[in-house]
Scaffold this motif. Structure first.
Motif, PDB file in Angstrom:
ATOM      1  N   VAL A  56       0.843  -1.191   0.000  1.00 50.77           N
ATOM      2  CA  VAL A  56       0.000   0.000   0.000  1.00 50.77           C
ATOM      3  C   VAL A  56       0.882   1.246   0.000  1.00 50.77           C
ATOM      4  O   VAL A  56       1.881   1.307   0.716  1.00 50.77           O
ATOM      5  CB  VAL A  56      -0.931   0.018   1.239  1.00 50.77           C
ATOM      6  N   THR A  58       0.231   5.442   0.384  1.00 48.25           N
ATOM      7  CA  THR A  58      -0.763   6.486   0.660  1.00 48.25           C
ATOM      8  C   THR A  58      -0.107   7.853   0.784  1.00 48.25           C
ATOM      9  O   THR A  58       1.084   7.969   1.050  1.00 48.25           O
ATOM     10  CB  THR A  58      -1.546   6.215   1.957  1.00 48.25           C
ATOM     11  N   LYS A  62      -4.791   9.077   1.959  1.00 50.04           N
ATOM     12  CA  LYS A  62      -5.485   8.719   0.712  1.00 50.04           C
ATOM     13  C   LYS A  62      -4.614   7.731  -0.064  1.00 50.04           C
ATOM     14  O   LYS A  62      -3.435   7.977  -0.305  1.00 50.04           O
ATOM     15  CB  LYS A  62      -5.743   9.958  -0.133  1.00 50.04           C
ATOM     16  N   GLN A  63      -5.225   6.629  -0.472  1.00 48.57           N
ATOM     17  CA  GLN A  63      -4.502   5.593  -1.198  1.00 48.57           C
ATOM     18  C   GLN A  63      -4.080   6.063  -2.586  1.00 48.57           C
ATOM     19  O   GLN A  63      -4.897   6.564  -3.348  1.00 48.57           O
ATOM     20  CB  GLN A  63      -5.398   4.368  -1.319  1.00 48.57           C
ATOM     21  N   PHE A  66      -2.264   0.384  -4.670  1.00 48.98           N
ATOM     22  CA  PHE A  66      -2.550  -0.812  -3.879  1.00 48.98           C
ATOM     23  C   PHE A  66      -2.180  -2.005  -4.746  1.00 48.98           C
ATOM     24  O   PHE A  66      -2.867  -2.305  -5.716  1.00 48.98           O
ATOM     25  CB  PHE A  66      -4.039  -0.828  -3.516  1.00 48.98           C
TER      26      PHE A  66
END
Length: 137
Positions: A56, A58, A62-63, A66
């Motif tokens: 992940v 970010t 906020k991503q 992924f």
């Protein structure tokens, strides 16, 4: 690569099948270059392929990306070989510094090479490539 603003926080980590974060893989930084390097190192871990684990990346919670290790190349959640497609936050992208006698070129690197170039260049991939080329082997 984006520039950082005062309160920016980037995170890169490995999420386990039980949704817990692997503490050994966790990177918290204000540097987008360091976050990109950490994410690239995680997704380069081919020994995790086929497992229900994810990498992940970010920005301020906020991503951005992924990566699922149980997906195949070409899938939306497969980021290996797509580091250049990460949707960095708008307004943070800056023009790179120009150098005398220099020329802008595009290169295509695998995740491991990208991570190594960033590491050699202290977060700057271009500088890492120049340093690698300057080595006397």
């Amino acid at each position: 690569m984006p520039r950082t603003k005062g309160s920016d926080l980037y995170r890169a980590y490995l999420r386990m099948p039980d949704q817990k974060v692997d503490p050994e893989s966790k990177t918290n930084t204000k540097s987008p270059e360091a976050a990109a390097e950490a994410f690239a190192e995680i997704i380069a871990r081919t020994e995790l392929d086929g497992q229900k684990m994810a990498a992940v990346l970010t920005h301020n919670g906020k991503q951005l990306a992924f990566h699922r290790f149980d997906r195949k190349p070409g899938s939306a959640d497969y980021w290996r070989d797509r580091m250049g497609d990460i949707p960095w936050p708008p307004g943070l992208v800056g023009r790179p510094a120009e150098m005398e006698g220099g020329k802008r070129v595009n290169v295509y690197l695998d995740a491991q090479s990208l991570a190594r170039a960033a590491r050699l260049g202290d977060g700057n991939v271009s500088e890492g490539i120049r340093r690698a080329l300057a080595r006397d082997d």
